[in-house]
Design a protein around this motif. Structure first.
Motif, mmCIF file in Angstrom:
data_model
loop_
_atom_site.group_PDB
_atom_site.id
_atom_site.type_symbol
_atom_site.label_atom_id
_atom_site.label_comp_id
_atom_site.label_asym_id
_atom_site.label_seq_id
_atom_site.Cartn_x
_atom_site.Cartn_y
_atom_site.Cartn_z
ATOM 1 N N THR A 52 0.898 -1.181 -0.086
ATOM 2 C CA THR A 52 -0.130 0.058 -0.062
ATOM 3 C C THR A 52 1.068 1.138 0.004
ATOM 4 O OG1 THR A 52 -0.284 0.069 2.327
ATOM 5 C CG2 THR A 52 -2.080 -1.134 1.229
ATOM 6 N N ALA A 53 0.658 2.179 -0.927
ATOM 7 C CA ALA A 53 1.332 3.303 -1.061
ATOM 8 C C ALA A 53 0.416 4.284 -0.773
ATOM 9 C CB ALA A 53 1.989 3.449 -2.346
ATOM 10 N N ASP A 54 0.473 5.135 0.318
ATOM 11 C CA ASP A 54 -0.401 6.298 0.725
ATOM 12 C C ASP A 54 -2.056 5.590 0.585
ATOM 13 O OD1 ASP A 54 1.325 7.835 1.556
ATOM 14 O OD2 ASP A 54 1.491 9.003 -0.657
ATOM 15 N N ASP A 55 -2.167 4.375 1.020
ATOM 16 C CA ASP A 55 -3.549 3.602 0.843
ATOM 17 C C ASP A 55 -4.145 3.031 -0.550
ATOM 18 O OD1 ASP A 55 -3.799 3.949 3.673
ATOM 19 O OD2 ASP A 55 -4.431 6.066 3.650
ATOM 20 N N VAL A 73 12.055 3.192 -2.212
ATOM 21 C CA VAL A 73 10.719 3.281 -3.265
ATOM 22 C C VAL A 73 9.887 4.579 -2.975
ATOM 23 C CG1 VAL A 73 8.882 2.044 -4.195
ATOM 24 C CG2 VAL A 73 11.048 0.940 -3.938
ATOM 25 N N GLY A 74 9.576 4.580 -1.848
ATOM 26 C CA GLY A 74 8.676 5.841 -1.242
ATOM 27 C C GLY A 74 9.137 7.060 -1.861
ATOM 28 N N ARG A 75 10.537 7.384 -1.637
ATOM 29 C CA ARG A 75 11.252 8.639 -2.005
ATOM 30 C C ARG A 75 11.043 9.023 -3.676
ATOM 31 N NH1 ARG A 75 14.538 7.335 1.980
ATOM 32 N NH2 ARG A 75 16.023 6.168 0.671
ATOM 33 N N LEU A 76 11.456 7.771 -4.084
ATOM 34 C CA LEU A 76 11.665 7.614 -5.761
ATOM 35 C C LEU A 76 10.192 8.103 -6.201
ATOM 36 C CD1 LEU A 76 12.878 6.572 -8.434
ATOM 37 C CD2 LEU A 76 11.900 4.436 -7.786
ATOM 38 N N LEU A 77 9.178 7.533 -5.691
ATOM 39 C CA LEU A 77 7.759 7.716 -6.208
ATOM 40 C C LEU A 77 7.087 9.097 -5.467
ATOM 41 C CD1 LEU A 77 6.252 3.914 -6.290
ATOM 42 C CD2 LEU A 77 7.227 5.393 -8.211
ATOM 43 N N GLY A 78 7.592 9.476 -4.625
ATOM 44 C CA GLY A 78 7.036 10.887 -4.010
ATOM 45 C C GLY A 78 5.907 10.189 -3.149
ATOM 46 N N VAL A 79 5.856 9.205 -2.452
ATOM 47 C CA VAL A 79 4.853 8.924 -1.521
ATOM 48 C C VAL A 79 5.077 8.970 -0.106
ATOM 49 C CG1 VAL A 79 3.545 7.553 -3.216
ATOM 50 C CG2 VAL A 79 5.282 6.196 -1.817
ATOM 51 N N ARG A 80 4.381 9.015 0.709
ATOM 52 C CA ARG A 80 4.611 9.257 2.146
ATOM 53 C C ARG A 80 5.070 7.791 3.013
ATOM 54 N NH1 ARG A 80 0.138 11.029 4.997
ATOM 55 N NH2 ARG A 80 -0.799 10.222 2.969
ATOM 56 N N ALA A 85 1.134 -4.990 2.010
ATOM 57 C CA ALA A 85 -0.538 -5.462 2.188
ATOM 58 C C ALA A 85 -0.465 -6.695 2.738
ATOM 59 C CB ALA A 85 -0.776 -5.223 0.632
ATOM 60 N N THR A 86 -2.052 -6.499 3.382
ATOM 61 C CA THR A 86 -2.421 -7.677 3.850
ATOM 62 C C THR A 86 -3.007 -8.922 2.807
ATOM 63 O OG1 THR A 86 -4.796 -6.997 3.958
ATOM 64 C CG2 THR A 86 -3.312 -6.307 5.949
ATOM 65 N N PRO A 87 -3.071 -10.001 3.003
ATOM 66 C CA PRO A 87 -3.305 -10.922 2.161
ATOM 67 C C PRO A 87 -4.842 -10.620 1.497
ATOM 68 C CG PRO A 87 -2.326 -12.181 3.872
ATOM 69 C CD PRO A 87 -2.287 -10.836 4.506
ATOM 70 N N PRO A 107 -8.140 -6.826 -11.730
ATOM 71 C CA PRO A 107 -9.383 -6.280 -12.144
ATOM 72 C C PRO A 107 -9.039 -4.657 -12.622
ATOM 73 C CG PRO A 107 -9.285 -7.136 -10.003
ATOM 74 C CD PRO A 107 -7.966 -7.078 -10.386
ATOM 75 N N ARG A 108 -8.148 -3.930 -12.108
ATOM 76 C CA ARG A 108 -7.953 -2.468 -12.384
ATOM 77 C C ARG A 108 -6.234 -2.259 -12.650
ATOM 78 N NH1 ARG A 108 -11.105 -3.080 -8.599
ATOM 79 N NH2 ARG A 108 -9.773 -2.573 -6.985
ATOM 80 N N PRO A 109 -5.935 -1.470 -13.374
ATOM 81 C CA PRO A 109 -4.538 -1.051 -13.368
ATOM 82 C C PRO A 109 -3.875 -0.666 -12.116
ATOM 83 C CG PRO A 109 -5.540 -0.050 -15.248
ATOM 84 C CD PRO A 109 -6.801 -0.560 -14.263
ATOM 85 N N ILE A 110 -2.703 -1.193 -11.810
ATOM 86 C CA ILE A 110 -2.002 -1.076 -10.465
ATOM 87 C C ILE A 110 -0.803 -0.111 -11.104
ATOM 88 C CG2 ILE A 110 -0.988 -1.912 -8.606
ATOM 89 C CD1 ILE A 110 -2.976 -4.457 -8.616
ATOM 90 N N ARG A 111 -0.488 0.718 -9.908
ATOM 91 C CA ARG A 111 0.862 1.365 -10.252
ATOM 92 C C ARG A 111 1.963 0.647 -9.978
ATOM 93 N NH1 ARG A 111 2.783 6.813 -7.171
ATOM 94 N NH2 ARG A 111 4.432 7.555 -8.208
ATOM 95 N N THR A 112 2.801 0.533 -11.146
ATOM 96 C CA THR A 112 4.071 -0.682 -10.912
ATOM 97 C C THR A 112 5.300 -0.097 -11.114
ATOM 98 O OG1 THR A 112 2.422 -2.157 -11.898
ATOM 99 C CG2 THR A 112 4.632 -2.617 -12.130
ATOM 100 N N VAL A 113 6.238 -0.935 -10.341
ATOM 101 C CA VAL A 113 7.615 -0.611 -10.511
ATOM 102 C C VAL A 113 8.271 -1.834 -10.725
ATOM 103 C CG1 VAL A 113 9.889 0.231 -9.303
ATOM 104 C CG2 VAL A 113 7.607 1.460 -8.728
#
Length: 156
Positions: A52-55, A73-80, A85-87, A107-113
């Motif tokens: 989870t990245a900023d939820d 990775v958080g610094r790279l993406l600019g997320v806090r 994630a939980t199962p 089901p939906r696109p997910i931001r990916t690294v």
């Protein structure tokens, strides 16, 4: 093939992926188990890890040879805050179980690294939507099919 594997294989065909899904008679839920089963280097296993990245869901396709540095990775993406994630969150975000998450077919696109370390291997193996299936691919193909950001995910 199981229904989940059939669905995943159809997704790969739709994305023009050359490799085909390989099913095993036992689960391969970890990078070490998959590398042993496939007879390849641990670094050639492409772990699809959901955080989870900023939820919001974040998929990091990481080499099995090292751990993800979430602060880096958080610094790279600019997320806090990036957290594992939980199962339940993983299943909701991907439609796939922990230990079998693939880089696509959600089901939906997910931001990916996508971990640049995977480029060190001519062929890499990624999960195929279940704990007992994987498919061969390449770093460049992973970047293409996920629309992911190629980056180092380990602190340098």
């Amino acid at each position: 093939m199981s229904n989940a594997t059939d669905t995943f294989a159809a997704c790969l065909r739709d994305l023009d992926v050359a490799g085909t899904v390989v099913e095993f008679n036992t689960d391969v839920p970890t990078a070490a188990a998959a590398a042993e089963r496939l007879g390849c280097e641990l670094g050639a296993i492409a772990n699809s890890l959901i955080f989870t990245a900023d939820d919001e869901p974040l998929l990091i396709v990481a080499s099995g040879a090292h751990r993800v540095d979430t602060k880096h990775v958080g610094r790279l993406l600019g997320v806090r805050k990036i957290r594992r994630a939980t199962p339940e969150f993983v299943l909701e975000a991907t439609g796939q179980p922990v230990g079998g998450v693939g880089p696509v077919g959600h089901p939906r696109p997910i931001r990916t690294v996508v971990d640049r370390m995977l480029a060190d291997h001519r062929e890499v193996w990624a999960g195929a939507g279940s704990k007992h299936a994987m498919f061969p691919t390449t770093f460049d193909e992973l970047v293409r099919i996920t629309g992911g950001l190629p980056a180092g995910v380990e602190k340098s």
